[in-house]
Scaffold this motif. Structure first.
Motif, PDB file in Angstrom:
ATOM      1  N   SER A  93       0.844  -1.195   0.000  1.00 59.44           N
ATOM      2  CA  SER A  93       0.000   0.000   0.000  1.00 59.44           C
ATOM      3  C   SER A  93       0.882   1.248   0.000  1.00 59.44           C
ATOM      4  N   ARG A  94       2.057   1.179   0.670  1.00 59.61           N
ATOM      5  CA  ARG A  94       2.993   2.314   0.628  1.00 59.61           C
ATOM      6  C   ARG A  94       3.453   2.604  -0.787  1.00 59.61           C
ATOM      7  N   VAL A  95       3.950   1.563  -1.481  1.00 58.22           N
ATOM      8  CA  VAL A  95       4.515   1.839  -2.815  1.00 58.22           C
ATOM      9  C   VAL A  95       3.421   2.180  -3.814  1.00 58.22           C
ATOM     10  N   GLN A  96       2.202   1.694  -3.572  1.00 58.12           N
ATOM     11  CA  GLN A  96       1.092   2.035  -4.474  1.00 58.12           C
ATOM     12  C   GLN A  96       0.701   3.494  -4.338  1.00 58.12           C
ATOM     13  N   ASN A  97       0.807   4.010  -3.111  1.00 61.17           N
ATOM     14  CA  ASN A  97       0.345   5.378  -2.873  1.00 61.17           C
ATOM     15  C   ASN A  97       1.431   6.425  -3.023  1.00 61.17           C
ATOM     16  N   ASP A  98       2.681   5.959  -3.214  1.00 59.43           N
ATOM     17  CA  ASP A  98       3.810   6.877  -3.234  1.00 59.43           C
ATOM     18  C   ASP A  98       4.071   7.412  -4.645  1.00 59.43           C
ATOM     19  N   HIS A  99       3.092   8.106  -5.212  1.00 62.64           N
ATOM     20  CA  HIS A  99       3.250   8.704  -6.543  1.00 62.64           C
ATOM     21  C   HIS A  99       2.951  10.187  -6.456  1.00 62.64           C
ATOM     22  N   PRO A 100       3.829  11.078  -6.842  1.00 61.44           N
ATOM     23  CA  PRO A 100       5.216  10.804  -7.200  1.00 61.44           C
ATOM     24  C   PRO A 100       6.045  10.450  -5.967  1.00 61.44           C
ATOM     25  N   LEU A 101       7.235   9.917  -6.191  1.00 61.67           N
ATOM     26  CA  LEU A 101       8.078   9.453  -5.095  1.00 61.67           C
ATOM     27  C   LEU A 101       8.399  10.578  -4.114  1.00 61.67           C
ATOM     28  N   GLN A 102       8.358  10.257  -2.827  1.00 60.86           N
ATOM     29  CA  GLN A 102       8.620  11.265  -1.792  1.00 60.86           C
ATOM     30  C   GLN A 102      10.114  11.469  -1.540  1.00 60.86           C
ATOM     31  N   ASP A 103      10.857  10.376  -1.570  1.00 59.23           N
ATOM     32  CA  ASP A 103      12.249  10.406  -1.100  1.00 59.23           C
ATOM     33  C   ASP A 103      13.239  10.097  -2.197  1.00 59.23           C
ATOM     34  N   ILE A 104      13.429  11.017  -3.136  1.00 55.14           N
ATOM     35  CA  ILE A 104      14.364  10.720  -4.224  1.00 55.14           C
ATOM     36  C   ILE A 104      15.760  11.222  -3.878  1.00 55.14           C
ATOM     37  N   ALA A 105      16.734  10.338  -4.066  1.00 59.75           N
ATOM     38  CA  ALA A 105      18.143  10.700  -3.857  1.00 59.75           C
ATOM     39  C   ALA A 105      18.970   9.844  -4.808  1.00 59.75           C
ATOM     40  N   PRO A 106      20.236  10.225  -5.042  1.00 61.36           N
ATOM     41  CA  PRO A 106      21.084   9.372  -5.881  1.00 61.36           C
ATOM     42  C   PRO A 106      21.377   8.054  -5.147  1.00 61.36           C
ATOM     43  N   VAL A 107      21.093   6.935  -5.787  1.00 65.60           N
ATOM     44  CA  VAL A 107      21.305   5.634  -5.162  1.00 65.60           C
ATOM     45  C   VAL A 107      22.390   4.867  -5.929  1.00 65.60           C
ATOM     46  N   PRO A 108      23.528   4.584  -5.281  1.00 70.00           N
ATOM     47  CA  PRO A 108      24.568   3.790  -5.939  1.00 70.00           C
ATOM     48  C   PRO A 108      24.084   2.352  -6.123  1.00 70.00           C
ATOM     49  N   VAL A 109      24.152   1.890  -7.366  1.00 70.21           N
ATOM     50  CA  VAL A 109      23.642   0.542  -7.666  1.00 70.21           C
ATOM     51  C   VAL A 109      24.449  -0.528  -6.913  1.00 70.21           C
ATOM     52  N   ASP A 110      25.760  -0.289  -6.744  1.00 71.21           N
ATOM     53  CA  ASP A 110      26.585  -1.265  -6.015  1.00 71.21           C
ATOM     54  C   ASP A 110      26.053  -1.498  -4.598  1.00 71.21           C
ATOM     55  N   GLU A 111      25.655  -0.381  -3.924  1.00 73.48           N
ATOM     56  CA  GLU A 111      25.108  -0.504  -2.564  1.00 73.48           C
ATOM     57  C   GLU A 111      23.802  -1.271  -2.573  1.00 73.48           C
ATOM     58  N   LEU A 112      22.995  -0.927  -3.576  1.00 67.82           N
ATOM     59  CA  LEU A 112      21.691  -1.563  -3.740  1.00 67.82           C
ATOM     60  C   LEU A 112      21.842  -3.082  -3.841  1.00 67.82           C
ATOM     61  N   VAL A 113      22.755  -3.484  -4.725  1.00 68.26           N
ATOM     62  CA  VAL A 113      22.968  -4.913  -4.959  1.00 68.26           C
ATOM     63  C   VAL A 113      23.504  -5.573  -3.684  1.00 68.26           C
ATOM     64  N   GLY A 168      29.882   1.255 -10.208  1.00 70.29           N
ATOM     65  CA  GLY A 168      29.856   2.710 -10.123  1.00 70.29           C
ATOM     66  C   GLY A 168      28.632   3.397 -10.684  1.00 70.29           C
ATOM     67  N   LEU A 169      27.576   2.651 -11.014  1.00 69.63           N
ATOM     68  CA  LEU A 169      26.371   3.308 -11.556  1.00 69.63           C
ATOM     69  C   LEU A 169      25.555   3.941 -10.426  1.00 69.63           C
ATOM     70  N   VAL A 170      24.841   5.011 -10.793  1.00 63.27           N
ATOM     71  CA  VAL A 170      23.981   5.679  -9.817  1.00 63.27           C
ATOM     72  C   VAL A 170      22.619   5.921 -10.455  1.00 63.27           C
ATOM     73  N   ILE A 171      21.549   5.570  -9.724  1.00 66.58           N
ATOM     74  CA  ILE A 171      20.219   5.860 -10.247  1.00 66.58           C
ATOM     75  C   ILE A 171      19.465   6.739  -9.240  1.00 66.58           C
ATOM     76  N   PRO A 172      18.588   7.619  -9.744  1.00 65.25           N
ATOM     77  CA  PRO A 172      17.814   8.442  -8.820  1.00 65.25           C
ATOM     78  C   PRO A 172      16.630   7.630  -8.309  1.00 65.25           C
ATOM     79  N   GLY A 173      16.413   7.664  -7.012  1.00 65.57           N
ATOM     80  CA  GLY A 173      15.261   6.907  -6.514  1.00 65.57           C
ATOM     81  C   GLY A 173      15.192   6.842  -5.011  1.00 65.57           C
TER      82      GLY A 173
END
Ligand code: ADP
Length: 270
Positions: free
Chosen positions: A95-115, A140-145
């Motif tokens: 229900s959180r991700v369904q209602n979170d449009h547009p995203l509230q907390d966007i920041a640069p996210v390093p993909v390496d950390e994510l993985v 070294g990739l970074v995505i906003p999210g």
């Protein structure tokens, strides 16, 4: 051959003039049906562990002079309450991700950390099954999210890969740049998904094999959560699978443009 449901109203405008209002109710009706289905599904999924808990509680009371039986029933009560907690948590996440449009907390996210975080979440289960978790590709990739949402999405895919694979197999997480997108593929050598089910696995509560899914603690909500998160990030998730051979889920997510990256890097340094 699709049926159309319309509602019509006639408004008299004068003695010789009427206004005919025709409204297409098809979409409203579909949304209504989806909502009713969802509530029915949630109720059913909640009833199962609650029913089991109540029977087990009775069994514990009846077996009060048999400590071994009490231990066994209590253990199963723990499993059922964990299942219940997990289901409620996934409903909250959904229900959180369904209602979170547009995203509230966007920041640069390093993909390496994510993985790394997504893999960490599954390390124990993978170890128990002697499954190798292998990470490779472009660093070294970074995505906003939204960091937490993205870990949840990727973590769900890695978790599924481990859950639906036999012992002593590999799960590969591969990260690539394609144009201005990051492509993250999670491949397993597991049981695979029958072709006829591929279209439906992203639906809430849809499972190919409900008994097997429950046995691994699955709720049937994971992939619908993934789909919502990825859509919220302007990306997409696709799947390819061969029964008995394995499955690959691929996330395609927009990269942070290089100039913004520089900007953010300076922000972080100052
Ligand atoms: P669950 O909690 O049941 O895992 P999901 O929404 O995460 O729910 O997945 C839906 C269904 O898709 C699962 O029940 C399973 O049948 C199938 N599935 C998902 N990932 C995989 C995979 N990597 N290999 C085989 N089947 C999978």
């Amino acid at each position: 051959g699709q049926e159309l449901e319309v509602s019509a109203r006639v408004a008299p405008l004068g003695s010789r003039l009427v206004l005919l209002l025709v409204e297409d109710r098809t979409e409203a009706r579909r949304v209504d049906a989806v909502r009713r289905d969802f509530v029915a599904n949630v109720s059913h999924e909640l009833k199962t562990p609650v029913g089991a808990l109540s029977l087990l509680a009775e069994a514990v009371l009846d077996a009060s002079d048999d400590p071994e039986a009490v231990r066994r029933f209590s253990g199963r009560m723990q499993v059922e309450s964990a299942r219940l907690t997990n289901l409620v948590q996934e409903l909250i996440d959904l229900s959180r991700v369904q209602n979170d449009h547009p995203l509230q907390d966007i920041a640069p996210v390093p993909v390496d950390e994510l993985v790394a975080e997504a893999v960490d979440r599954c390390r124990q289960v993978a170890q128990n099954k002697q499954i190798t978790l292998a990470v490779g590709g472009d660093p070294g990739l970074v995505i906003p999210g939204d960091h937490n949402q993205l870990v949840m999405a990727l973590g769900n895919l890695v978790e599924n890969a481990v859950n639906y694979s036999p012992e002593r197999t590999r799960v590969d997480i591969d990260v690539r740049v394609t144009g201005r997108k990051a492509v993250i593929a999670v491949s397993d050598q597991g049981i695979g998904i029958p072709h006829r089910d591929l279209d439906r696995i992203f639906e809430r509560f849809y499972r190919v094999d409900p008994a097997r899914s429950r046995a691994t603690g699955g709720t049937g909500l994971g992939l619908s959560i993934v789909k919502h998160i990825v859509a919220g990030h302007g990306g997409e998730v696709t799947v390819r699978s061969l029964e008995g051979v394995g499955t690959t889920f691929t996330l395609v997510l927009p990269l942070l443009p290089a100039d913004e990256r520089g900007h953010h890097a300076l922000d972080a340094a100052s």
